[in-house]
Design a protein around this motif. Sequence first.
Motif, PDB file in Angstrom:
ATOM      1  N   UNK A 100       0.814  -1.211   0.000  1.00  0.00           N
ATOM      2  CA  UNK A 100       0.000   0.000   0.000  1.00  0.00           C
ATOM      3  C   UNK A 100       0.852   1.267   0.000  1.00  0.00           C
ATOM      4  N   UNK A 101       1.847   1.322   0.870  1.00  0.00           N
ATOM      5  CA  UNK A 101       2.606   2.557   1.058  1.00  0.00           C
ATOM      6  C   UNK A 101       3.833   2.682   0.156  1.00  0.00           C
ATOM      7  N   UNK A 102       4.411   1.565  -0.233  1.00  0.00           N
ATOM      8  CA  UNK A 102       5.664   1.629  -0.991  1.00  0.00           C
ATOM      9  C   UNK A 102       5.454   1.281  -2.462  1.00  0.00           C
ATOM     10  N   UNK A 103       5.143   0.038  -2.769  1.00  0.00           N
ATOM     11  CA  UNK A 103       5.085  -0.392  -4.172  1.00  0.00           C
ATOM     12  C   UNK A 103       4.013   0.332  -4.975  1.00  0.00           C
ATOM     13  N   UNK A 104       2.861   0.559  -4.343  1.00  0.00           N
ATOM     14  CA  UNK A 104       1.786   1.234  -5.061  1.00  0.00           C
ATOM     15  C   UNK A 104       1.484   2.604  -4.451  1.00  0.00           C
ATOM     16  N   UNK A 105       2.430   3.061  -3.614  1.00  0.00           N
ATOM     17  CA  UNK A 105       2.342   4.379  -3.011  1.00  0.00           C
ATOM     18  C   UNK A 105       3.513   5.231  -3.446  1.00  0.00           C
ATOM     19  N   UNK A 124       0.768 -12.275  -8.290  1.00  0.00           N
ATOM     20  CA  UNK A 124      -0.217 -13.209  -8.843  1.00  0.00           C
ATOM     21  C   UNK A 124      -1.611 -12.756  -8.403  1.00  0.00           C
ATOM     22  N   UNK A 125      -2.146 -11.831  -9.163  1.00  0.00           N
ATOM     23  CA  UNK A 125      -3.486 -11.283  -8.945  1.00  0.00           C
ATOM     24  C   UNK A 125      -3.919 -10.659 -10.255  1.00  0.00           C
ATOM     25  N   UNK A 126      -5.206 -10.289 -10.339  1.00  0.00           N
ATOM     26  CA  UNK A 126      -5.718  -9.698 -11.577  1.00  0.00           C
ATOM     27  C   UNK A 126      -6.552  -8.467 -11.260  1.00  0.00           C
ATOM     28  N   UNK A 152      -2.777  -7.720  -1.264  1.00  0.00           N
ATOM     29  CA  UNK A 152      -3.087  -6.481  -1.978  1.00  0.00           C
ATOM     30  C   UNK A 152      -4.399  -5.870  -1.519  1.00  0.00           C
ATOM     31  N   UNK A 153      -4.921  -6.348  -0.400  1.00  0.00           N
ATOM     32  CA  UNK A 153      -6.278  -5.988   0.017  1.00  0.00           C
ATOM     33  C   UNK A 153      -6.443  -4.528   0.398  1.00  0.00           C
ATOM     34  N   UNK A 347     -13.041  -6.636  -0.188  1.00  0.00           N
ATOM     35  CA  UNK A 347     -12.303  -5.655   0.604  1.00  0.00           C
ATOM     36  C   UNK A 347     -11.583  -6.367   1.726  1.00  0.00           C
ATOM     37  N   UNK A 348     -11.063  -5.596   2.650  1.00  0.00           N
ATOM     38  CA  UNK A 348     -10.334  -6.189   3.766  1.00  0.00           C
ATOM     39  C   UNK A 348     -10.139  -5.176   4.871  1.00  0.00           C
ATOM     40  N   UNK A 349      -9.593  -5.630   5.964  1.00  0.00           N
ATOM     41  CA  UNK A 349      -9.323  -4.766   7.103  1.00  0.00           C
ATOM     42  C   UNK A 349      -8.347  -5.459   8.032  1.00  0.00           C
ATOM     43  N   UNK A 350      -8.057  -4.819   9.159  1.00  0.00           N
ATOM     44  CA  UNK A 350      -7.154  -5.381  10.145  1.00  0.00           C
ATOM     45  C   UNK A 350      -7.951  -5.966  11.299  1.00  0.00           C
ATOM     46  N   UNK A 351      -7.518  -7.104  11.785  1.00  0.00           N
ATOM     47  CA  UNK A 351      -8.180  -7.732  12.922  1.00  0.00           C
ATOM     48  C   UNK A 351      -7.826  -6.932  14.171  1.00  0.00           C
ATOM     49  N   UNK A 352      -8.844  -6.311  14.763  1.00  0.00           N
ATOM     50  CA  UNK A 352      -8.625  -5.475  15.939  1.00  0.00           C
ATOM     51  C   UNK A 352      -8.857  -6.231  17.233  1.00  0.00           C
TER      52      UNK A 352
END
Length: 360
Positions: A100-105, A124-126, A152-153, A347-352
Amino acid sequence: MKMKVVVAMSGGVDSSVAAALLREQGYEVIGVTMRLQPSDCSEGCYSRDVAADAKKIAQKLDIPHQVFDFTDVFARDVITDFCREYSLGRTPNPCIRCNHYIKFGALLKQAQELGVNMVATGHYARIEKENGSGRYLLKKGADHLKDQSYMLCMLTQEQLGHSLFTVGDLTKEEVRHTAERLGLPISDKAESHEICFIPNNDYPKFLVEYTGITALPGPIIDRRGNVIGEHRGIASYTIGQRKGLGIASREPLYVTAIDPEKNTITVGGKSEVYATELIASDLNWISIERLDSPINVKARIRYRHREAAATVTPAGTGEAMVEFREPQMAITPGQAVVFYDGDIVLGGGLIARTGREVLS
């Protein structure tokens, strides 16, 4: 005029084949290796060997190659967060933050400053653009054994719209055959499965050396609060861990809770590691704009975890309740939970929070 694309090149087979295929498809390809650690580092995401390998591939493909220095932003947004999460008793996934922050940021931003609007990787994603909504959809890679959509979520619509996953429609075997066909000298290069910035995968040692904070031993307790052992510092443990507890017991014991405030590790039998609920925070919805009502999904709580049927329900600002139909082992705060509808990442999120914490 050819469309320009920056390819993140590590010298490995996936990114090298991605660059080669894009060149075959008519793109003007610029190879970039990201320096994420000091240049004298002998291991990890950036080392002289990594840069040299990538440059060698670029020369073979007759494309320019550059090194972008992201040492500071990587330390700030990935390593510092990694250390902070462990100090809070959670188990982070730094690869998700790096994407999120480096490769696509940071990489995408610097590419755009050079007049290049697309970034490609060997993931390996589309990516597909949905006709009706116009949203970019993130989908599993064709090779489900190598699928990296989980990692990549956290990519946004903006990031997905400027990204290419060139090998996402191929299997790993097809990628290696392509490397052989093109004469790339990396078709049999071994893959790394460890966190790139941690030498020898020794988390506790890295955390002490990086932060300068000595690990503080403390009590290992059972669910009734009885002290039954001593831990070496909470960063040495994760939910579901069985090995290395140093406790004699008639039945196998597992880590069931980590309390950084009390500096305690709680252990119990295998049945105590299972839970059916979690609260997810820092949600990033991809195929939908937001979650307004409960939906049924298949949810994955770790990278290699088998997806499980669950219901996701809005639970306040930026959070959602996830209820599994069957108990799941070792739901771990700090890890990502990713929601799927077939091959599509919702989508996705972090387990809190998890288990009994959800109700407290």
